[in-house]
Write a protein that holds these residues in place. Structure first.
Motif, PDB file in Angstrom:
ATOM      1  N   ASP A 157       0.881  -1.371  -0.029  1.00  0.00           N
ATOM      2  CA  ASP A 157      -0.046   0.005   0.035  1.00  0.00           C
ATOM      3  C   ASP A 157       0.880   1.354  -0.148  1.00  0.00           C
ATOM      4  O   ASP A 157       0.326   2.222   0.107  1.00  0.00           O
ATOM      5  CB  ASP A 157      -0.868   0.055   1.178  1.00  0.00           C
ATOM      6  N   THR A 192       0.720   2.254  -4.202  1.00  0.00           N
ATOM      7  CA  THR A 192      -0.310   3.447  -4.599  1.00  0.00           C
ATOM      8  C   THR A 192       0.289   4.526  -5.102  1.00  0.00           C
ATOM      9  O   THR A 192       1.420   4.597  -5.423  1.00  0.00           O
ATOM     10  CB  THR A 192      -1.242   3.538  -3.342  1.00  0.00           C
ATOM     11  N   ARG A 215      -0.627  -7.525  -1.763  1.00  0.00           N
ATOM     12  CA  ARG A 215      -1.007  -6.526  -0.870  1.00  0.00           C
ATOM     13  C   ARG A 215      -1.174  -7.402   0.517  1.00  0.00           C
ATOM     14  O   ARG A 215      -1.974  -8.469   0.627  1.00  0.00           O
ATOM     15  CB  ARG A 215      -2.069  -5.893  -1.180  1.00  0.00           C
TER      16      ARG A 215
END
Length: 235
Positions: free
Chosen positions: A98, A159, A174
């Motif tokens: 992330d 991201t 993830r």
């Protein structure tokens, strides 16, 4: 009868306990302080670099006397000697998938940091006398699952801060917390999520192979909406 009183430690030793790494238990301190902690059975050196990690007794004493979360010392207030000790793996954090896309992720230094952290974990396992997952890994399962994946060559997702929330700038794994404290959830996310969903079965199986070799159990599940994921737990 053996004396079960807590060992007498000076202020520097207590500071070393308090600021030990919350995830790995690594202690950064002067050599006399490390020697005192080791002599009292609270820390253990490992490897050629002689990095020191808290033993189970050291962790218990830290948690009893310093119940607030252990942290890494503030670099801005550290002395020159202390600052030089605040290098990986003390400040190392594995990729969970992330993080914002960082072009430096391809830097060879990152690969060395990952390799160093993984070798350190293997040494902790050896010192703990386990043939698989060490006790420290059971405390922070997602953290060590992420380390195993990154060290095993699996690509983490990423991201981007410039796009809408949740949009991916790189395709990969993830890692999230599982439904129980002793589990982690591994998903496969991508720039094009429809393509990532199609690739998920094969890619998650590759992640499962990496985790199995690293000593974890990784089972493939199908969640709501048909999304596949791995549920990872200690063997």
């Amino acid at each position: 009868m053996a004396d079960r009183r807590a060992p007498a430690l000076n202020r520097a030793a207590h500071a070393a306990l308090r600021t030990s790494n919350a995830q790995t238990g690594e202690v950064t301190a002067t050599l006399p302080v490390l020697a005192a902690l080791t002599a009292n059975g609270l820390a253990q050196p490992y490897g050629r670099t002689q990095r020191h990690y808290l033993t189970e007794a050291g962790r218990r004493l830290r948690d009893q006397q310093h119940p607030e979360p252990a942290t890494t010392p503030d670099r801005s207030t550290a002395s020159p000697v202390e600052a030089s000790q605040l290098t990986a793996p003390t400040s190392f954090v594995p990729a969970f998938g992330d993080e914002p896309l960082d072009l430096a992720a391809a830097d060879p230094r990152r690969a060395r940091e990952v390799a160093t952290a993984w070798q350190g974990l293997l040494e902790i396992r050896r010192l703990a006398g386990t043939h698989g997952i060490a006790p420290i890994e059971r405390v922070r399962v997602p953290w060590f699952v992420a380390l195993a994946l990154e060290a095993g060559g699996a690509p983490p997702s990423a991201t981007t801060a410039l796009a809408r929330p949740g949009q991916r700038s790189r395709t990969g794994y993830r890692v999230l917390e599982g439904d129980r404290s002793d589990t982690a959830r591994v998903e496969w996310r991508g720039i094009n999520q429809s393509v990532a969903r199609q690739d998920a079965p094969a890619q998650l199986q590759r992640c499962a192979n990496v985790l199995t070799r690293a000593g974890w159990d990784a089972l493939l599940y199908i969640g709501r909406g048909g999304d596949r994921y791995l549920l990872v737990s200690p063997k």
